[in-house]
Each structure stands twice: as structure tokens, then as C-alpha cells.
Write a protein that holds these residues in place. Sequence first.
Motif, short mmCIF file in Angstrom:
data_model
loop_
_atom_site.label_atom_id
_atom_site.label_comp_id
_atom_site.label_asym_id
_atom_site.label_seq_id
_atom_site.Cartn_x
_atom_site.Cartn_y
_atom_site.Cartn_z
N ALA A 232 -1.18 2.65 5.36
CA ALA A 232 -0.65 1.60 4.28
C ALA A 232 -1.74 1.00 3.45
CB ALA A 232 0.21 0.70 5.02
N PHE A 233 -1.53 0.90 2.37
CA PHE A 233 -2.55 0.26 1.30
C PHE A 233 -1.83 -1.02 0.83
CE2 PHE A 233 -3.52 4.41 1.46
CZ PHE A 233 -4.98 4.55 1.30
N LYS A 234 -2.67 -2.15 0.56
CA LYS A 234 -2.27 -3.37 -0.11
C LYS A 234 -2.82 -3.24 -1.70
CE LYS A 234 -1.92 -8.29 0.12
NZ LYS A 234 -2.17 -9.63 0.94
N LYS A 235 -2.42 -3.54 -2.55
CA LYS A 235 -2.54 -3.61 -4.25
C LYS A 235 -3.14 -2.32 -4.34
CE LYS A 235 -2.31 -6.27 -7.57
NZ LYS A 235 -0.99 -6.80 -7.99
N THR B 106 4.96 -8.03 -0.05
CA THR B 106 3.71 -7.75 0.63
C THR B 106 4.15 -7.62 1.98
OG1 THR B 106 3.26 -10.05 1.00
CG2 THR B 106 2.19 -9.09 -0.95
N THR B 107 5.43 -7.26 2.23
CA THR B 107 5.87 -7.05 3.93
C THR B 107 6.74 -5.78 3.52
OG1 THR B 107 5.87 -9.37 4.48
CG2 THR B 107 7.41 -7.77 5.61
N PHE B 108 6.54 -5.07 4.57
CA PHE B 108 7.44 -3.65 4.75
C PHE B 108 7.80 -3.37 6.01
CE2 PHE B 108 3.21 -1.90 5.61
CZ PHE B 108 3.50 -1.01 6.29
N THR B 109 9.07 -2.79 6.07
CA THR B 109 9.53 -2.24 7.46
C THR B 109 9.47 -0.87 7.46
OG1 THR B 109 10.92 -4.36 7.13
CG2 THR B 109 11.77 -2.75 8.86
N VAL B 110 9.01 -0.39 9.04
CA VAL B 110 9.09 0.86 9.27
C VAL B 110 9.73 0.98 10.73
CG1 VAL B 110 6.77 0.72 10.16
CG2 VAL B 110 7.82 3.00 9.40
N TYR B 111 10.63 1.98 10.66
CA TYR B 111 10.97 2.16 11.92
C TYR B 111 10.54 3.51 12.84
CZ TYR B 111 14.70 -0.83 9.91
OH TYR B 111 15.31 -1.78 9.29
N HIS C 286 3.66 -7.59 7.75
CA HIS C 286 3.16 -8.63 6.85
C HIS C 286 1.87 -8.50 6.54
CE1 HIS C 286 6.93 -10.75 7.72
NE2 HIS C 286 6.63 -10.76 9.07
N CYS C 287 1.44 -7.93 5.24
CA CYS C 287 0.29 -7.84 4.92
C CYS C 287 -0.38 -8.91 4.28
CB CYS C 287 0.12 -6.29 4.03
SG CYS C 287 0.86 -5.06 4.89
N ARG D 119 -5.24 -11.61 6.98
CA ARG D 119 -4.88 -10.88 8.32
C ARG D 119 -3.55 -9.95 7.86
NH1 ARG D 119 -2.18 -16.04 11.57
NH2 ARG D 119 -0.40 -16.38 10.34
N VAL D 120 -3.19 -9.10 9.02
CA VAL D 120 -2.20 -8.48 9.04
C VAL D 120 -1.12 -8.94 10.29
CG1 VAL D 120 -0.88 -6.00 9.51
CG2 VAL D 120 -2.74 -6.49 7.89
#
Length: 551
Positions: free
Chosen positions: A162-165, A225-230, A247-248, A252-253
Amino acid sequence: MNRRMFMKASMAFSAVSGMTGLSTLFAQSAWADDGIADGTAVRFDFEVLKQKAASLAKQPWGGQPGPLPQTLADLTPQQYNAIQYDANHSLWNNIPDRELDVQFFHVGMGFKRRIRMFSVDAESRQAREIHFRPELFNYHDADVDTKQLQGKTDLGFAGFRAFKKPELARRDIVSFLGASYFRAVDETYQYGLSARGVAINTFGSHEEFPDFTAFWFETPKADDTTFTVYALLDGASVTGAYKFTIHCEEKRVVMEVENHLFARKDIEQLGIAPMTSMFSCGTNERRMCNTYHPQIHDSDRLAMWAGSGEWIARPLDNPQRLQFNAYQDENPRGFGLLQLDHNFENYQDVIGWYDKRPSLWVEPVGKWGKGSINLMEIPTTGETLDNIVCFWRPAAPVKAGSEFNFSYKLYWSQLPPVRSSLARVGATRTGIGGFPEGWAPGEHFPDTWCRRFAIDFIGGDLKAAAPKGIEPVITVSSGTFKQVEILYVEPLDGYRILFDWYPNSDSTAPVDMRLFLRTKEETLSETWLYQYFPPAPDQRKYTDDRQMTPA
């Protein structure tokens, strides 16, 4: 990916599990375009996934992964690294001005498990599979015969990152790759230790490495800036349904983890919230520091906040033989493998950048009951293999057909999210003992062999408590200790406690040591735990090997 992940993959991933029965989770419906997701739409939620994991546990394990196309099976690490995901086909590339995005890892080399990926619409709960196709990747100089990959829509992927911005920074901040391993970074963008979904029989008769076999990604909004993965976990002895809320944050993560585990077989040792790190040498263990680097480690200590409220610091070790310790507790408040020394001068490493490695802190959610924090330390001659494993082991036995669920938070950051107001352990050092501090052994070495320990305590209210009298409370499981000294060290603005340990037998069994500071009225510091390995009796002597060339 770094050199250590490649070596770990070659050892661990041959044991991971299959995709038995996953296709039965989905019903067919009309196809519709959804970015790179090209599968048919079906309804998905966490309850459906938990039911699938429970059902899967009643079926035989699918076994090890099948063979890959020859062009992928024979890849070298350099060739595998040359395969890059095409950013124009990233998972959320169709969301303008997005804060987050996801790309996938190619199968190949040691990464043989074919993992299925799904995109989930957060509102309709419709999920569509993302099938493998060569056009999702740029193969560059990987020397891959893509003709062997055409039409292989079941090839799947090896993992994701995963990448942020993504428009501003092309450096990933979260990576899930191999078995159930995953990692995240802090503001330094430097990966360090790894976490795992679960640990099975780590210090048992046969260690297993269950696999995350499928992931479902909820599509975030542009400014999220938060994503959910199962994730679905599958292995020889256990299956599981996982929900990761990631939470990115800016520095911190933070991951909220909820798992539901179903035992296929009796499990000798179940590890919850496991983490894997590397310790080659540090201030307390210099034996393996045979390079110009003063220290080499991803983590320098195991930190524990016990259910009783006690704060404990246990320096890590690179022992001469395999060591396993279990620290009993009930309803732990937190634990983790920490890297608290972030001074470049103490590492001098421009490849590993160990001064930038993050810590990982586990915060249990709810009551975990009775169990133990387990620590395994494996001898290693260098930095390419992870040799530290830590996890929570529930006291309740794990029998075939039993179910477990745990919730916790993972903090990937330079410092843990909670800190005691007590003085903390700054560093641990050991060396020759038996002479007054401030004096070198000189021409005459001590007549009786002993080992000196120096433990620095910093912070807290030590200076204010000094007029009342600081008392070191020391206990050792064997032998005796003498020459206890308390020194104020101005550059540290802290106190150094010194003592010499003397053996009372020829035993080479490890010696458990414990130390904390107090006045008559109150505890002043966290508790220092240490495990020392005495040398054999014939090695308990001082040898003056200094040499000078006559003028």
C-alpha cells in the motif's frame, strides 16, 4: 523487499497452505467493470468470511502450492526484483486525488502461493475478483517469457503493498508478502521487523507457516487515510478470518486487527500477534560484532507492560544455542519488540539503516486471560536471517475443532504509544569484572573470575529521589553478585548500576537476572530482565593478550 526477506522466503514458504474450496465462497452474477477488477460481482462481508473459514477447517488441508510456470520458478532475486507492478493499473487508480493506493506482487521464485485478490464496494458490499494478467506488470530485465503466462488468470498474486499519497511519494508503507507475514513503516519509510497473522509450533516438533490465501479490499474515499482489508488464512492445523483496519497516519501506521481462528488439528503451541526480528549484536552482546559496525539489530529489546502494571525491559540476545523463554501473565496490557536507539553513530550502517528501523507494539483489545509472552532467540552469524520471534501464547489448550478470537492493535512507530513515568532501561553492557570502577586491570588480573554488568537507567524521577537513597534490588537465579555501585552519569542525565556476578558452580546453564530501582517508599524504574550464559569452567580465566613491540 530486502535481502533478509528473500532468504526467509526460501526457507518458509514451501510449508504454506493452499486454496482449498475458496471458490465456493462466491455466487455468480453479471459482470461489470470496476477498475482492474474483472470478476463477477458477489456479496461479501466479514460474517461470510468467518463462516467460510469455519467450514474450511472441517475439510482436509489443500497442501503445498503447485508448481509455477518454469519462467517464474527459476527467477533469481535480482530478476524477481526487476518485475514491477504498473502504477497505471493500481487498485484505486480510477479515484482522482486519492490519498491511498494498492499494488500487487508477482508470484515467482520462493513466492509460490497463488493468492486471490478482490475489490469490495464499501456501500453495496459487492466484491469482484482481480485476475492475474501480464499487462498489470512491467517485466523490464527480469527475463520472463510472458508467453508462458498468457491466459493464466488463476496464477494469482504473491501479496500486496500500500502507498500513501501515491502522486507525491512512490514508497510503499505497508507490505503483505509470503505466508502470513506483513510489515509497515513509520515516518522514516524504512522497513524493519515483521508481523505474522499467526505462529504455529514455533518452538515445537514441527513449525508451520499458514498462508493468507485471499484478500478483500474495501474501496476508500479519495480523502481517506484509512483502509480496510480482509484476509482468509489457511494452513495444515488452522484456518482463520482476519479484518485489518489500517490507519496510515503522518508519523506511523496503526493496524486494528480482529481474527477468528478455527483449529483443524490439536496445536501444540499457538502464537497470537507474532512478530519476527533480527538481533546480531548490540551493547550487551559484542561476540558477533566482527565488522566495523558498532551494533547490528532491527530491535534491541522485548518490552512488556504486564497485567499487574509492571513495566519490564528484556534486552535481546544472539545466544550460542537456541533459547526459549515464556513470561507468564494474565490480561497483558501491551508488549513489543522495540528499537529505541536511533543514533546513526551507534550503527554506522548505510545499507540497513538500523537507526531508522521502527518498533512494533501490541495493544490487546479486551481481556486475553491467562497465558505467556513467548520469546525465542536463535543463534545467527549475521544480519541476513531473522532470529528473534515473540508472541502471546494462550494458556488454554488448542484442540481440533476449537475456536479462538483475538482483537489487538499494532503500532509501527519509533516509540511505543504508551510510556511509563518510571525511569527506563537505556542500555545494558557487560565485560570483565573484579576490579574497582575507574581502574583498569593493569598488570595483575583479578584472582577470581567474574562478569561485570552495567545497566543505565534514564528518565523518571531518579534525581529527585536521590536524596532519599536509590536502592538497586537485584536477584539472580544462581551464583552471587558483589561490588554493587550506583553512579550518576552526567552525559546521560541518568544512573548507571554496576555489579559483578560470581559463579558458585561449574554449570553453564543460563542465569536469570532481575533488577529494578526503588526508595523505601516507591518503585523508581521499570524492571530489567536479563539472561546470562556463563562460559565453561576452563574458560573462566583472564588472559592478558596485549602485545607491544619493543622499541
